[in-house]
Write an enzyme that holds these catalytic residues in place. Structure first.
Site, short mmCIF file in Angstrom:
data_model
loop_
_atom_site.label_atom_id
_atom_site.label_comp_id
_atom_site.label_asym_id
_atom_site.label_seq_id
_atom_site.Cartn_x
_atom_site.Cartn_y
_atom_site.Cartn_z
N CYS A 186 13.67 -0.26 -22.74
CA CYS A 186 12.73 0.44 -21.86
C CYS A 186 12.91 0.04 -20.39
O CYS A 186 12.12 0.43 -19.55
CB CYS A 186 11.28 0.23 -22.30
N HIS A 223 0.82 -1.21 0.00
CA HIS A 223 0.00 0.00 0.00
C HIS A 223 0.85 1.26 0.00
O HIS A 223 0.46 2.29 -0.54
CB HIS A 223 -0.98 -0.03 1.18
C1 PEP Z 1 11.54 -4.55 -17.71
O1 PEP Z 1 11.36 -5.69 -17.30
O2 PEP Z 1 12.68 -4.08 -17.97
C2 PEP Z 1 10.40 -3.65 -17.92
C3 PEP Z 1 10.56 -2.47 -18.46
O3 PEP Z 1 9.18 -4.07 -17.48
P1 PEP Z 1 8.71 -4.00 -15.94
O4 PEP Z 1 9.77 -3.28 -15.16
O5 PEP Z 1 7.41 -3.32 -15.95
O6 PEP Z 1 8.63 -5.47 -15.60
#
Ligand code: PEP
Ligand code: MG
Length: 541
Positions: free
Chosen positions: A475, A185
């Site tokens: 990403c 939370h």
């Molecule tokens: C990752 O795994 O690098 C990613 C960007 O996804 P998440 O952090 O949302 O698992």
């Protein structure tokens, strides 16, 4: 160099300030015999009632629905009949009121922890309830928030919903906890309040009161002893002011700089060329029933409307493991990170994926954003092909997949035969390549994105993309590290997506190096023996 503590990024944004620790919870005194059990039961009930009423008052005064809902649930726990019956029984078995409450709540807590996942993440709520009831019964004050007289970064083992709800954003700049998880939370409320937060930061309690720290809630890092405003950031700010958001090297090679977001609110003030990772599961983390197509389309449309003419990569629900969703239970899995998560959930619940894709396509039709879609946790070429077909059938023209599983990196070229782009999720790719839980502080050395083996996997993807002229982005949060971004550009990565606050520094780092220098940096990092050597080699480029 500042010392860097790793944790789990629970709410994005960065903030710098002196750290102060939440006071310790009340301690139980040595037990004494109970002489009047009826009076002792009344004492316990009075404390539980007072705490229930106090939390209910805070719920009623909360200014956002998430906070109100969480506090109302906690007030409900304080008034729970089974809990009260258990406390009365414990008193009659010879425990004084505070001890009885602590013992009964410890039993409930053990059940939650054993259940794991989302339920285990609620243990902190029970701990808070115990502390409040014990404090009340003993006539002690509750652990107070520090009041240094100026804004600060709050450090704690964990925070209870009632604490987070009360935080004054003008005083508390960011939160760091040693316990907690992405779905605790603390994390959910911090995101609702836009407070940069790192949880599960094992070494948080080693930070001395008054020490200046920089909290990066996107990357899950706490820099101790750093004011963290590099000259690069100032230079980037100047470029941004001129309205030029494009990322590029000193000699003009483009590397798109995109934002990782969980909803439209995070785009406010973001200097991004677009969105590289829209984590849709964050929109629905409270939903007990699957969100309807209309509900989803409305939420996606808000993000698309904020990015007219720009690229927005929507990731389909990445539920399971560290991001459980109440409406997508995965059952009792012995090892959830290796179980049903991401795209794998569509094996049993194909209709949820179908509804989501239809909703994304519907929202995309009514906007000018360049909407693309990608799936998380893709492992095989067949999974990528199936996902691609499903999206194209729904009218989504540009489809990609995330590379988070080493098998997908190894088969990057074959996957690019069936989809339009790849996005490397270094957070999970590290976890799976190094067999190290991404939340583990103890294994931080293995999870270091500068591990040359991780770079080799990224290189496999980038080379496959370059060969066929298809985009390959990164990403994972590692893209937010300016020096690492230079290496990624040198490996051939075409876009970097990160927490919006990190974009200016990455833009400045790219602008300071030619493509040739980026490539040299990449080769040096790949050839290094370990992460420290890779980092050192690059900072000398
Ligand atoms: C990752 O795994 O690098 C990613 C960007 O996804 P998440 O952090 O949302 O698992
Ligand atoms: Mg991931």
């Amino acid at each position: 160099m500042p010392e860097v503590l790793r944790g789990l990024g629970a709410s994005s944004g960065t903030a710098t300030g002196p750290a102060y620790r939440l006071g310790d919870p009340p301690r139980l005194p040595a037990p004494r015999p109970v002489t009047d059990p009826d009076r002792e039961v009344d004492r316990a009930y009075a404390a539980m009632d007072a705490v229930r009423d106090d939390i209910a008052r805070r719920a009623a005064a909360a200014d956002d629905p998430t906070t109100a809902e969480i506090l109302a649930a906690q007030a409900g726990m304080a008034g729970d009949r089974t809990l009260r019956a258990g406390v009365a029984e414990a008193v009659r078995a010879g425990h004084e009121a505070p001890h009885a409450v602590a013992a009964v709540l410890a039993g409930h807590r053990a059940v939650l922890i054993a259940a794991g996942g989302l339920l285990a993440a609620r243990a902190a709520d029970l701990d808070d309830l115990r502390d409040r009831v014990v404090a009340y019964a003993l006539g002690l004050p509750m652990p107070a928030l520090p009041a240094p007289g100026h804004p600060y970064v709050l450090v704690a083992v964990d925070l209870a919903p009632a604490d987070v709800a009360l935080l004054d954003p003008r005083q508390v700049l960011a939160v760091v906890t040693s316990a907690g998880s992405f779905v605790s939370h603390t994390a959910i409320l911090a995101r609702a309040r836009g407070l940069p937060t790192v949880v599960a930061c094992g070494e948080a309690l080693t930070i001395g009161d008054g020490t200046v720290v920089t909290v990066d809630g996107g990357a899950g890092r706490v820099m101790v002893g750093s004011a963290a405003t590099a000259p690069e950031q100032r230079a980037a700010a100047a470029r941004e002011e001129s309205g030029d958001l494009r990322g590029r090297t000193a000699d003009g090679h483009p590397v798109a700089l995109l934002a990782n977001i969980g909803g439209a609110a995070e785009l406010a003030g973001a200097h991004a060329e677009g969105v590289g990772l829209f984590r849709t599961e964050l929109l629905f983390q409270h939903h007990v029933d699957p969100p309807t197509g209309e509900e989803q389309a409305a939420a996606y449309a808000q993000v698309f409307a904020a990015m007219p003419g720009r690229r927005v990569v929507v990731r389909t629900l990445d539920a399971g493991s560290d991001k459980p969703l109440p409406f997508l239970p995965t059952g009792d899995e012995p090892n959830p990170a290796l179980g049903l998560r991401g795209l794998r959930l569509a094996r049993g619940r194909a209709e949820i994926l179908r509804t989501q894709i239809t909703a994304i396509a519907a929202a995309a039709r009514d906007c000018t954003a360049r909407v693309e879609v990608m799936a998380p946790m893709v492992t095989t070429v067949a999974e990528a092909a199936q996902f691609g077909a499903l999206c194209r059938e729904a009218g989504l023209a540009t489809v990609g997949v995330m590379v988070e599983v080493p098998a997908a990196a190894v088969r990057a070229a074959a996957i690019l035969d069936v989809v339009d782009f790849l996005s490397v999720g270094t957070n999970d790719l590290s976890q799976y390549a190094f067999a190290a839980d991404r939340r583990s502080g103890e294994l931080a050395d293995l999870l270091d994105p500068w591990q040359p083996a991780l770079l080799s996997l990224v290189e496999l993807c980038a080379t496959a993309g370059t060969a066929v002229g298809r985009p390959v982005g990164v990403c994972g949060e590692a893209a937010a590290d300016p020096a690492f971004a230079v290496v990624l550009a040198g490996l051939g990565v075409t876009s970097l997506s990160m927490t919006p606050a990190a974009i200016p520094a990455v833009r400045a780092a790219l602008a300071a190096h030619t493509l040739r220098e980026c490539r040299e940096a990449a080769q040096k990092a790949l050839a290094a023996a370990d992460p420290a050597a890779a980092r050192a080699a690059v900072t000398r480029v």
